[in-house]
Design a protein around this motif. Structure first.
Motif, mmCIF file in Angstrom:
data_model
loop_
_atom_site.group_PDB
_atom_site.id
_atom_site.type_symbol
_atom_site.label_atom_id
_atom_site.label_comp_id
_atom_site.label_asym_id
_atom_site.label_seq_id
_atom_site.Cartn_x
_atom_site.Cartn_y
_atom_site.Cartn_z
ATOM 1 N N PHE A 157 0.888 -1.082 0.011
ATOM 2 C CA PHE A 157 0.110 0.158 -0.053
ATOM 3 C C PHE A 157 0.931 1.229 0.031
ATOM 4 N N ALA A 158 0.687 2.432 -0.986
ATOM 5 C CA ALA A 158 1.551 3.199 -1.226
ATOM 6 C C ALA A 158 0.504 4.423 -1.207
ATOM 7 N N TYR A 159 0.963 5.605 -0.549
ATOM 8 C CA TYR A 159 0.133 6.823 -0.890
ATOM 9 C C TYR A 159 0.801 7.150 -2.196
ATOM 10 N N GLU A 160 -0.051 8.067 -2.691
ATOM 11 C CA GLU A 160 0.538 8.801 -4.048
ATOM 12 C C GLU A 160 1.650 9.663 -3.349
ATOM 13 N N THR A 161 3.045 9.644 -3.928
ATOM 14 C CA THR A 161 4.059 10.751 -3.448
ATOM 15 C C THR A 161 3.452 12.061 -3.043
ATOM 16 N N PRO A 162 2.645 12.879 -4.139
ATOM 17 C CA PRO A 162 2.143 13.972 -3.574
ATOM 18 C C PRO A 162 1.632 14.123 -2.021
ATOM 19 N N ASP A 163 0.708 12.997 -1.910
ATOM 20 C CA ASP A 163 0.048 12.904 -0.498
ATOM 21 C C ASP A 163 1.069 13.012 0.527
ATOM 22 N N LEU A 164 2.168 12.188 0.557
ATOM 23 C CA LEU A 164 3.172 12.084 1.483
ATOM 24 C C LEU A 164 3.932 13.314 1.712
ATOM 25 N N LEU A 165 3.989 14.049 0.341
ATOM 26 C CA LEU A 165 4.982 14.954 0.439
ATOM 27 C C LEU A 165 4.190 16.339 1.001
ATOM 28 N N ASN A 166 2.954 16.232 0.745
ATOM 29 C CA ASN A 166 1.952 17.491 1.264
ATOM 30 C C ASN A 166 2.033 17.140 2.845
ATOM 31 N N ARG A 167 1.896 16.104 3.156
ATOM 32 C CA ARG A 167 1.814 15.893 4.591
ATOM 33 C C ARG A 167 3.152 16.601 5.395
ATOM 34 N N TYR A 168 4.293 16.012 4.488
ATOM 35 C CA TYR A 168 5.736 16.436 4.814
ATOM 36 C C TYR A 168 5.554 18.014 5.022
ATOM 37 N N GLN A 169 5.261 18.739 3.763
ATOM 38 C CA GLN A 169 5.126 19.893 3.704
ATOM 39 C C GLN A 169 4.592 20.948 4.752
ATOM 40 N N VAL A 170 3.506 20.282 5.391
ATOM 41 C CA VAL A 170 2.696 21.216 6.339
ATOM 42 C C VAL A 170 3.282 21.054 7.781
ATOM 43 N N LEU A 171 4.316 20.038 7.885
ATOM 44 C CA LEU A 171 5.001 20.054 9.360
ATOM 45 C C LEU A 171 5.315 21.484 9.499
ATOM 46 N N GLN A 172 5.018 21.784 10.934
ATOM 47 C CA GLN A 172 5.787 23.116 11.403
ATOM 48 C C GLN A 172 7.186 23.345 11.021
ATOM 49 N N ILE A 173 7.910 22.411 11.412
ATOM 50 C CA ILE A 173 9.237 22.513 11.107
ATOM 51 C C ILE A 173 9.847 21.342 10.208
ATOM 52 N N HIS A 174 11.043 21.638 9.433
ATOM 53 C CA HIS A 174 11.733 20.344 8.815
ATOM 54 C C HIS A 174 13.220 20.327 9.216
ATOM 55 N N SER A 175 13.581 20.879 10.199
ATOM 56 C CA SER A 175 14.881 20.702 10.971
ATOM 57 C C SER A 175 14.845 21.461 12.178
ATOM 58 N N LYS A 176 15.809 20.953 12.873
ATOM 59 C CA LYS A 176 16.160 21.446 14.228
ATOM 60 C C LYS A 176 16.212 22.943 14.289
ATOM 61 N N LYS A 177 16.794 23.335 13.245
ATOM 62 C CA LYS A 177 17.228 24.819 12.857
ATOM 63 C C LYS A 177 16.007 25.886 13.026
ATOM 64 N N GLU A 178 15.052 25.110 12.714
ATOM 65 C CA GLU A 178 13.674 25.871 12.211
ATOM 66 C C GLU A 178 12.740 25.936 13.540
#
Ligand SMILES: Nc1ccn([C@@H]2O[C@H](COP(=O)(O)OP(=O)(O)OP(=O)(O)O)[C@@H](O)[C@H]2O)c(=O)n1
Length: 404
Positions: A329-350
């Motif tokens: 079972f795989a999400y479509e890539t955009p789904d996974l990436l959208n979920r990733y993009q809306v995270l509040q931060i993407h690294s500790k520096k943020e």
């Protein structure tokens, strides 16, 4: 046969051949670049073969490097590009089945082409576009056939890696392997055990990167070659599964190893060991471990925000590609990436607070500070806290008080 318009790469290399010819020697474009041009594929390296001996080649050019002079190869440097130029040669006495013990330089192009692996790789091209074809390579190209030059038994005896090359060309070009050549592979499979594993793996990776990987895998399995590759022989069932399952080639090396680690169900320790044995770069090993974990989460329907954060967009794309190939079972890539993009931060520096901010708020330097930052990082990623300075400072102090 004549090619009317030569690709730019050959035109750029022409002064080299002109210089050699002006000195009274013969020189031709040879190898994969000639094959790929005839197939309308992009070309990588332009290789030149010449009747001039290595010292004679070196005398003609200002800048050369002895890349393999004992086998007749000199690299000529011209305007920032290196051209491997190899003296026509015959090879004899392959005691170790992979490198000729002795090469004999010759002045005849035909003898040189005669020592090459497959007819489609034994074509030579002149600067005016004329193709020289002593072994019916053009017919085999047109009929999509991989066929050993002359006696396949002899060719594989000389260099056992050629069996893996046949399999990878089948996958890259969607060609059939000639029945006699297949027989040669069946007989000589055991010789593969004499070849260094990392050289086998280079070909194996190229096979899975080819557009028709199932085609190569089919021969790899049907001829029994896999049994003579130490790292693959225990995985007959899984490799057969891949043969039936793979819809297209993988997009890069990380994806290939992630696929294999997933299909072979390897532990982190095993992946690490295997890739180290194969002399892989540390970055590749790390990426494969992270992407493999993501594939497993995708197949368990358990991709959470923390995993998305740790994996990052690039490796998520790879994990998703592998999951789709395996039909888990795989999400479509955009789904996974959208979920990733809306995270509040993407690294500790943020994070809205730094170690410095925590110290200014009275937290002492030391392990506690690191623990507080890691706590905040995870809380923000999992959306339990807003990424706002005041909110994070209070949460850090509360966290450390509760721990005390
Ligand atoms: N084991 C080998 C390796 C190479 N060759 C000859 O050397 C040429 C160049 O080899 P290489 O650059 O390794 O491969 P290519 O055929 O050019 O294919 P690619 O660049 O796609 O790897 C081949 O075309 C073939 O004529 C050979 O006969 N036997």
């Amino acid at each position: 046969m004549k090619i009317e318009t030569l690709p730019e790469e050959f035109i750029k290399a022409r002064p080299i051949i002109d210089t050699i010819e002006a000195a009274g020697y013969a020189a031709y474009y040879v190898g994969g670049s000639v094959r790929d041009t005839l197939l309308g594929l992009p070309i990588h390296d332009v290789d030149i073969a010449t009747s001039a001996y290595p010292e004679e080649v070196k005398a003609l050019f200002k800048r050369t490097v002895d890349t393999g002079i004992e086998h007749g190869t000199v690299m000529i440097l011209d305007h920032g590009t290196g051209y491997e130029t190899t003296t026509f040669r015959t090879e004899s006495g392959y005691q170790d089945y992979r490198r000729p013990d002795s090469v004999k330089f010759v002045r005849s192009l035909k003898e040189d082409l005669n020592r090459r692996d497959f007819t489609i790789n034994a074509l030579a091209l002149k600067t005016d576009g004329t193709i020289i074809d002593y072994f019916d390579g053009l017919t085999d190209l047109a009929e999509h056939r991989i066929k050993a030059v002359g006696d396949p038994e002899k060719r594989f005896n000389e260099d056992a890696l050629r069996m893996m090359r046949a399999v990878r060309f089948a996958s890259q070009l969607n060609f059939e392997i000639d029945p006699e050549t297949i027989e040669g592979i069946k007989h000589h499979g055991p010789l593969l055990t004499k070849i260094a594993v990392e050289r086998i793996h280079v070909e194996f990776v190229k096979m899975l990167l080819g557009q028709w990987p199932s085609k190569g895998l089919d021969v790899f399995m049907a001829t029994g070659l896999y049994q003579y590759c130490p790292d693959f022989k225990a995985y007959q069932e899984q490799l057969n599964h891949l043969r039936d399952q793979l819809k297209r080639g993988l997009s890069n090396e990380t994806a290939v190893w992630t696929l294999l680690a997933s299909v072979f169900d390897l532990s982190w320790k095993q992946v690490n060991q295997l890739l180290k044995d194969w002399k892989s770069a540390n970055q590749l090993i790390e990426d494969v471990q992270v992407a493999t974990q993501a594939v497993s989460a995708i197949s368990n329907h358990s991709v959470d925000d923390w995993l998305l954060y740790q994996t990052g967009s690039e490796l998520l794309t790879i994990a998703n590609e592998v999951a789709q190939q395996l039909d888990v079972f795989a999400y479509e890539t955009p789904d996974l990436l959208n979920r990733y993009q809306v995270l509040q931060i993407h690294s500790k520096k943020e994070l809205a607070v730094s170690g410095q901010d925590l110290m200014s708020a009275g937290i002492k330097p030391g392990p506690q500070l690191g623990q507080a930052l890691s706590f905040l990082e995870r809380q923000v990623v999992e959306n339990h806290l807003n990424n706002q300075t005041q909110e994070l400072l209070s949460a850090a102090i509360k966290f450390l008080n509760e721990k005390a």
